[in-house]
Motif scaffolding. Structure first.
Motif, short mmCIF file in Angstrom:
data_model
loop_
_atom_site.label_atom_id
_atom_site.label_comp_id
_atom_site.label_asym_id
_atom_site.label_seq_id
_atom_site.Cartn_x
_atom_site.Cartn_y
_atom_site.Cartn_z
N LYS B 179 -15.10 15.31 11.24
CA LYS B 179 -14.26 16.33 11.89
C LYS B 179 -15.15 17.21 12.77
N PRO B 180 -15.31 16.82 14.03
CA PRO B 180 -16.15 17.62 14.93
C PRO B 180 -15.68 19.07 15.04
N GLU B 181 -14.38 19.29 14.82
CA GLU B 181 -13.86 20.66 14.93
C GLU B 181 -14.37 21.55 13.78
N CYS B 182 -14.94 20.94 12.74
CA CYS B 182 -15.50 21.72 11.63
C CYS B 182 -16.99 22.00 11.84
N VAL B 183 -17.54 21.54 12.95
CA VAL B 183 -18.95 21.78 13.28
C VAL B 183 -19.01 22.98 14.23
N SER B 184 -19.84 23.96 13.91
CA SER B 184 -19.86 25.20 14.71
C SER B 184 -20.38 24.96 16.13
N ARG B 185 -20.02 25.90 16.99
CA ARG B 185 -20.50 25.85 18.38
C ARG B 185 -22.03 25.91 18.41
N GLU B 186 -22.59 26.72 17.48
CA GLU B 186 -24.05 26.85 17.43
C GLU B 186 -24.71 25.50 17.11
N ALA B 187 -24.10 24.78 16.15
CA ALA B 187 -24.68 23.48 15.76
C ALA B 187 -24.65 22.51 16.93
N TYR B 257 -17.35 27.88 -4.98
CA TYR B 257 -16.94 27.79 -6.38
C TYR B 257 -17.73 28.77 -7.24
N ARG B 258 -17.05 29.41 -8.21
CA ARG B 258 -17.68 30.32 -9.17
C ARG B 258 -17.22 29.95 -10.58
N PRO B 259 -17.99 30.18 -11.63
CA PRO B 259 -19.37 30.66 -11.56
C PRO B 259 -20.34 29.49 -11.42
N ILE B 260 -21.50 29.76 -10.86
CA ILE B 260 -22.56 28.75 -10.81
C ILE B 260 -23.83 29.36 -11.40
N PRO B 261 -24.68 28.50 -11.99
CA PRO B 261 -25.86 29.05 -12.66
C PRO B 261 -26.88 29.66 -11.71
N ASP B 262 -26.83 29.27 -10.45
CA ASP B 262 -27.82 29.75 -9.50
C ASP B 262 -27.17 29.65 -8.12
N HIS B 271 -11.42 19.31 -3.41
CA HIS B 271 -10.05 19.61 -3.01
C HIS B 271 -9.92 21.11 -2.72
N SER B 272 -10.54 21.58 -1.66
CA SER B 272 -10.38 22.97 -1.22
C SER B 272 -10.59 22.96 0.28
N GLU B 273 -10.15 24.01 0.93
CA GLU B 273 -10.29 24.06 2.38
C GLU B 273 -11.76 24.00 2.79
N LEU B 274 -12.58 24.81 2.08
CA LEU B 274 -14.00 24.84 2.42
C LEU B 274 -14.65 23.48 2.15
N GLY B 275 -14.30 22.89 1.00
CA GLY B 275 -14.84 21.57 0.65
C GLY B 275 -14.49 20.53 1.70
N GLU B 276 -13.23 20.55 2.13
CA GLU B 276 -12.79 19.55 3.12
C GLU B 276 -13.43 19.79 4.48
N HIS B 277 -13.60 21.07 4.83
CA HIS B 277 -14.27 21.38 6.11
C HIS B 277 -15.72 20.91 6.08
N TYR B 278 -16.39 21.19 4.95
CA TYR B 278 -17.79 20.75 4.86
C TYR B 278 -17.89 19.23 4.94
N LEU B 279 -16.99 18.55 4.23
CA LEU B 279 -17.01 17.07 4.26
C LEU B 279 -16.87 16.56 5.69
N GLY B 280 -15.92 17.17 6.43
CA GLY B 280 -15.71 16.74 7.82
C GLY B 280 -16.92 17.00 8.69
N ALA B 281 -17.57 18.17 8.47
CA ALA B 281 -18.76 18.52 9.26
C ALA B 281 -19.95 17.66 8.84
N MET B 282 -20.07 17.43 7.52
CA MET B 282 -21.20 16.62 7.02
C MET B 282 -21.12 15.19 7.56
N ARG B 283 -19.90 14.65 7.63
CA ARG B 283 -19.73 13.29 8.15
C ARG B 283 -20.02 13.26 9.66
N ALA B 284 -19.67 14.33 10.34
CA ALA B 284 -20.00 14.42 11.77
C ALA B 284 -21.52 14.43 11.93
N ALA B 285 -22.21 15.21 11.07
CA ALA B 285 -23.68 15.26 11.13
C ALA B 285 -24.28 13.90 10.77
#
Lengths: 137, 473
Positions: B179-187, B257-262, B271-285
């Protein structure tokens, strides 16, 4: 005020120390530049302004160093001086540097990003501010 | 790490039994010596990964594991989205889809010796490397999005390489779901002039010789003969991937996601908006990395063509070692679709895997393990056992034995280049300091890592490669 590097398994940690949090952030940026090249070889004829903010001081350090990394990457520049002003968790800064020149700067490695690993912004018992994190290179 | 603090299941399998908030055990595959040399941080990070929701079977560490970002480098963990599974930017790494590509050549040792210096120069000048370098391709916004959707397929369509190259790249050279639309302009801005560049640090381009054959049948299937010359590229998704990692690490720290140990273990439910956006951006990368290695392949062929026009280069394989992929794996007798994070770990599909192209399907996937400019690298082959042991994963390299600062105190770049030249290894670089930081002695013994991967049955050694020419960023 001073800066230093500290060990990380595969990458490198940067630490800035100063009388104020602004100084510590400036020194951390010099430590970041020193990962890339010998700072004494980098001029300061051009300036770039950046702004960033974050929910807390520690994440502001990460945002600040990432802003420096970004400017280095897109402008193909190296920086040697930094002037930071902060208001709460907002930061504005001027970066002084010049275009990267492989023949003159012998830059060793590019910084990929500042991380939240070993991230700490705090006053030490002596009253000095310490700002540190690991840089992925 | 003290081996006596671990539960020993075999000479090459060590467990941290579940305790506290750990949902699954943590398993380290390594010999006792490697365990002793392993950073205590590996235990801490692996234990933390084992607490994450949706994790399946175990959190795994490969023989080359060391202190990473949230996840150890050399870490493998698979998550089920239907059990609240997460995706972590640190579990993929900043250099998304960083990987290794090896090409066979028809060059003989005699031909190489005759044109070695000329070839080193042609590669050094033909493939942009180092800080501030730019490529010949400059992408506008539309072109960038096309590249981020198409990966190596995009590159081949534009004349960079050959259609048959795509058969020998994971996912045929294109990560679906980008999902190129999930990749920032800066990237995107960071990448605009960086297509076809090698980068710096531990990235390299090497001409190598097959110095030793361990498994004649697999070597034959891979087309690798004693003293054959191959070319290997190690690089990733350049500025775009680094910026995607930076952007989403921050988002996951702030709103994940919370809580995390570090907080360096920042993550988001798949299954979350942020998770799906990252997946789309990560696959673009990922597609950016695959396109980048494909363009470099084209540049390498061009350099060979100018010096040794009779020589042809064919792709052995291209593997990414900073990834999260959807794969089907058996858990408790049931096959499930899992999100497998490999941070500094290589997929190692065994024989019969339907995702491998004909020709490799019978023998297993090449597992490419990078070494240093003065020692050696390895080609291994994935095993069927690795599916059960590590979600079909093996190691990716040697790992550093000391920091960059320590290395520059111990070695001088210019002297190192001269010493290696005396041993017949030509180094081409724009930074002697960079060479000192990457000194062979600054890395752990890749032989021990490859041997441990074999003993642990994660992958089997096929050939050992030694460097002849190395272009460093």
């Amino acid at each position: 005020m001073s800066w230093e590097h500290f060990e990380h398994g595969s990458d490198i940690g940067v630490r800035g120390i100063g009388r104020t949090v602004e100084e510590a952030f400036e020194q951390a940026a010099i430590a970041l530049m020193a990962v890339v090249a010998d700072v004494s070889l980098i001029g300061h004829s051009e300036k770039v302004e950046v702004r960033c903010d974050a929910p807390d001081l520690e994440l502001l350090l990460v945002s600040w160093l990432n802003a420096v990394i970004y400017e280095m990457a897109v402008r193909k520049m190296l920086f040697s001086r930094f002037k930071v002003a902060m208001s709460g968790c907002s930061l504005s800064a001027v970066l002084f540097g010049e275009s990267a020149d492989p023949e003159r700067h012998h830059a060793a490695v590019e910084a990929k990003g500042a991380t939240v690993t070993a991230l700490r912004v705090a006053r030490d018992p002596g009253g000095q501010w310490v700002a540190q994190c690991v840089i992925d290179v | 790490m003290d081996p006596s603090s671990l539960s020993r299941h075999s000479d090459f399998e060590w467990w941290i039994d579940p305790a506290g908030k750990m949902r699954v055990p943590a398993i380290i595959y390594a010999g006792e010596d490697l365990i002793r040399g392993m950073d205590e941080k590996v235990r801490e990070q692996l234990t933390n990964v084992a607490t994450l929701p949706g994790i399946q079977r175990a959190a795994y560490a490969m023989p080359d594991a060391h202190w990473g970002y949230g996840f150890p480098i050399g870490g493998v963990a698979a998550f089920d989205p239907n059990e609240g599974g997460i995706i972590s930017a640190g579990g993929v790494g900043f250099d998304i889809s960083c990987g290794v590509r090896t090409m066979r050549t028809t060059l003989t040792m005699e031909e190489l010796q005759r044109s070695k210096t000329e070839l080193a120069e042609a590669l050094f000048h033909g493939v942009p490397a180092g800080i501030g370098s730019t490529g010949a391709i400059h992408l506008d916004e539309h072109g960038m999005d096309e590249m981020l959707r198409g990966g190596a397929q995009w590159a081949v369509e534009r004349g960079y390489g050959r259609p048959e190259d795509l058969d020998c790249i994971e996912e045929k050279g294109r990560a679906p779901g980008s999902k190129p639309e999930c990749v920032s302009r800066e990237a995107k801005k960071r990448q605009a002039h960086e297509m076809g560049t090698l980068g710096s640090g531990n990235h390299y381009l090497e001409v190598q010789r097959v110095a030793q054959i361990f498994d004649a049948a697999a070597a034959d299937a891979f087309g690798l003969k004693q003293d054959a010359i191959v070319v290997t590229i190690h690089c990733g998704s350049r500025g775009l991937g680094h910026q995607v990692g930076t952007d989403y690490l921050k988002s996951m720290v702030v709103e994940g996601y919370r809580p995390i140990p570090d907080r360096e273990l920042a993550c988001a439910p798949i299954h979350s908006e942020l998770g799906e956006h990252y997946l789309g951006a990560m696959r673009a990368a990922t597609n950016c990395a695959l396109a980048n290695r494909q363009i470099i392949t084209h540049l390498v062929r061009g350099a060979f063509g100018r010096v040794t026009p009779q020589v042809s280069l064919t792709l052995l394989y291209d593997v990414s070692h900073n990834t999260c992929k959807i794969e089907r794996h058996a858990v408790n007798g049931e096959t499930r679709e899992l999100f497998v994070h490999r941070k500094g770990a290589t997929r190692s599909f065994g024989p019969g895997n339907p995702d491998l192209p004909p020709g490799l399907r019978e023998v297993g996937q090449p597992v490419l393990i990078g070494g240093t400019m003065g020692t050696e690298s390895y080609v291994l082959v994935g095993t069927q056992e690795s599916e059960r042991l590590s979600f079909s994963s093996a190691c990716h390299g040697a790992g550093r034995a000391m920091s960059r600062t320590q290395a520059t105190k111990l070695w001088q770049g210019r002297k190192l280049v001269e010493e290696l030249q005396e041993r017949g290894i030509l180094i081409r670089t724009r930074s002697y300091r960079g060479v000192a930081e990457e000194a062979p002695g600054a890395y752990k013994d890749v032989n021990a890592v490859a041997e441990a991967a074999e003993h642990a049955k994660l992958a089997r050694r096929v050939v050992r490669l030694v460097p002849l020419i190395c272009v460093k960023g």
